[in-house]
Structures are given as C-alpha cells and as structure tokens.
Design a protein around this motif. Sequence first.
Motif, PDB file in Angstrom:
ATOM      1  N   GLU A 239       2.398  -0.412   7.591  1.00 22.12           N
ATOM      2  CA  GLU A 239       2.887   0.865   7.060  1.00 22.12           C
ATOM      3  C   GLU A 239       1.874   1.470   6.097  1.00 22.12           C
ATOM      4  O   GLU A 239       1.621   2.674   6.114  1.00 22.12           O
ATOM      5  N   GLY A 243      -0.694   4.991   6.468  1.00 19.85           N
ATOM      6  CA  GLY A 243      -0.763   6.050   5.466  1.00 19.85           C
ATOM      7  C   GLY A 243      -2.124   6.193   4.824  1.00 19.85           C
ATOM      8  O   GLY A 243      -2.260   6.914   3.828  1.00 19.85           O
ATOM      9  N   SER A 348       5.757  -0.093  -0.865  1.00 19.06           N
ATOM     10  CA  SER A 348       5.756   0.780  -2.040  1.00 19.06           C
ATOM     11  C   SER A 348       5.226   0.051  -3.269  1.00 19.06           C
ATOM     12  O   SER A 348       4.442   0.611  -4.045  1.00 19.06           O
ATOM     13  N   ARG A 351       1.445  -0.418  -3.032  1.00 19.50           N
ATOM     14  CA  ARG A 351       0.753   0.830  -3.384  1.00 19.50           C
ATOM     15  C   ARG A 351       0.724   1.016  -4.897  1.00 19.50           C
ATOM     16  O   ARG A 351      -0.305   1.381  -5.479  1.00 19.50           O
TER      17      ARG A 351
END
Length: 425
Positions: A239, A243, A348, A351
């Motif tokens: 994922e 991105g 998340s 990141r």
Amino acid sequence: MHVLVVHNRYSSAQPSGENRVVDEEVGLLRAAGHRVEVFERRSDDIAARSLLSKAAVPLLVPWNPSVRTELAARLRDHRADVVHVHNVFPLLSPAVLAACADAGVPVVATLHNYTQVCPPGTLHRDGRACTECVGTATSLPAVRHGCYRNSRLATVPLAVSLAVNRRRWWSGVERFLCISAAQRDVLVRSGMPAERLTVKHNFVPDPGVGRKDDGEHLLFLGRLAEAKGVPLLMAAWDEIAAGGGLGVPLVIAGAGPLEREVTAWAAGRDDVRYVGLYDPEQCREAVARSVAVVAPSMARETFGLVVAEAMAAGVPAVAAAHGGFVELVEDGETGLLHRPGDAAELASRLRRIAADPARNREMGEAARRRYEDHFSPSVGLRRLEEEYRAATAGRSGDGEVPSPTRETSTGSRRETGVSGDGGSR
C-alpha cells in the motif's frame, strides 16, 4: 545465592529468544557474584537418537522419570538455594518439579509463553486469536484442531501433560514470573493462582551501539511466520509503495515457514531487501541503523525482545497494540502502536514514523530513557534477586513474601484491541 537454572534448549535451527534470555540471565547473575549452575537438555540431541528412542520422546513430554532421579540426586549432592525453571519441553518434563520437592528446594518458574493454558503456547490459531483451551481441564480443543505443528497426534502429549500436571505446577512453584502484565492477566483469568504470579519483564543487554543519525531503513527482525505479522507487513508495504513509498527501504531479516514467499515478494524490488538470518552483531548494527523497528505480530506477544532491543539502541518501534507491546511502547512517545491485523493502519503508522525525522529522534531518545529505567540489566538483576528472596522466604517462612500486583514498575497497562508471545514451541 546458589541458583540452579533448569532449561530444555530449543533447536538451534532457528534462533530462540528464550534461549537468549536464559543465557543472558545466567551471565548477569554470575557477573553479580551469584553461584549459578545449569541443568539442561537440548532438543538438538534428539536427531542423534535411535529410531526407537525418537519414537519414545512424546511419551516423555508429560513425565520423564529419569530426569526426576538425576535432578533429585544432583540437588542432594549440591543443594541450591533456589531452582529457576524455564522450558521443560520436550525432554525434561514437569518431573523437574517433583525432583525439587524431593530435595525441598523452592522453585521459581519463568513463563515465557502461554504453555500453562495453551499446548502450543501462542493463543493463536488459523490467523486469529484463540482462547478455546484457556480455563479448560483437558485442552481437547487443541487436540481437535491439531494446534501443535498442525498435527492432532503431536498435540496429544502436550495436552496430556497440561491435564495431568496442572496441579503439580500450581503447587510446586513458589513464584511464577510473567514477562508482561498482559500475560499475567490471561493466566489469572485461566484460574492460575494469582498470589503466585508476578511480573518480571525481560531485560536486554546494552548493545553498545546506538543510532547516530536519522536511520537508513525500516527493519523487521524475527521469524517469518503468519503469527509474526509478515503477510500483514507485506500488504501494508505494498500500500505504501503504491502511494510513492517512504524514501527508505524495508529490510526483512529472519527465517521461517514464509521464507519462500518473502523471497519471491522482495525479488526485483528497490524498496525491499530480504537479507536472511543475521548473526547477533549484524542484528545490533541493523537495529542501530533503523528509522524504526516494525513488530506487527498477529499473536499476543508475551514481551517483544526486538522492541526492547530497539529501545536500547535509541530507536522507536511500530508495533501491534496488544500483548506485551503495550507495556513497551508508549504510543506517540517511544514509538507508535497500530490496531492488530489492520494493514491500512500499519501503513499509516509507518508513514508517520518516517515523515518527521526530528520527532522520530525525540521518540528514539525517549525509548532509550525508558529502556534504562525499566529493561536494562541493572533492573533485571534487581528483580531476579527480589524474586529469589521471595521464593526462599516463602518456603522457609523467614520473611514476608511481597504480593505480586497487576500493575508494574512500568506503569498501568494500556491496551487497544485484543488483550494479553514470547514464542511458540
């Protein structure tokens, strides 16, 4: 004190955190001036046995009479102040407790996993948490599901041992040392005697090397297995890659049943490096060069050595918010926690941990301070000595045994999601 450490060493084919903990505690105690001897068996030795002897090993899991005779004789000839029991599977068996009772020597037992209530010791099955055997007298669900090595036949000796030795454990051990409050909570709910269960976290030696810059990779260091969250990490990283990535690669170090899948997944990618097994020095160096260590376990880890090792090096961690991790990682202060099993939230958090180097450095510094206060060798030695004194006082009646509490020196337990591995068999 004169301490006899009892341990069945796990196979050397895969690195064992439990073996490491035992060796490091023995070294710590000896360095402090205690007389420490070791009574052990090695699972590696099974391979050299005759076919008949190998076939008999499962029969020794519930009870090994020769071990009782040998250990009792040793304690008579060289009486210890306390016996510290770690793993007894598969060659030692709970017969070691009878030997200690024969010699009248008090026993302390470290519970590295959940084998007191779960035959494989993981509270994890088919990709999810499982507590079907917790609180049962027979562990029949584990046999039905073939929880140990996916085999009903292989699970039977473990289930039998739990059933026939449950009371022997509960009555033969003065102090059970849980390595997290989350683990203790599960064991108390299972019916184990709460007054004998105390929390003593594992300690981690100072690595002698710490992070000096912002780090050059994210690091997964552990067994390549579903229970350790490897497929979850792969999904989260895909994922992130979709991105645009993080600007630093993911390094995966370890071995296990998913090695082929990880090798194929990492092949040809610039953002992933699979490096196989690292030796201890390589592990220390890799941790010290990390932006963060990632511990996305699906199973309820009883502690989490890799997270503590990261803290010792001044490196924050991203870990699943259950089990022992919630006692190691202060969310937002020494690292970040994510919902167990949630790939999107893990992505998340990864990141976030990589996005702000200044905040990352602050978390790493806070992690190092927390390590010094709670998981350093000096703290580990003090807690061991306290528990040994409590055990001998409890047996002799010469002193007051401190009552274990649910809260620990690290503060109250904070947990999100599923409650409650130091590893599996």
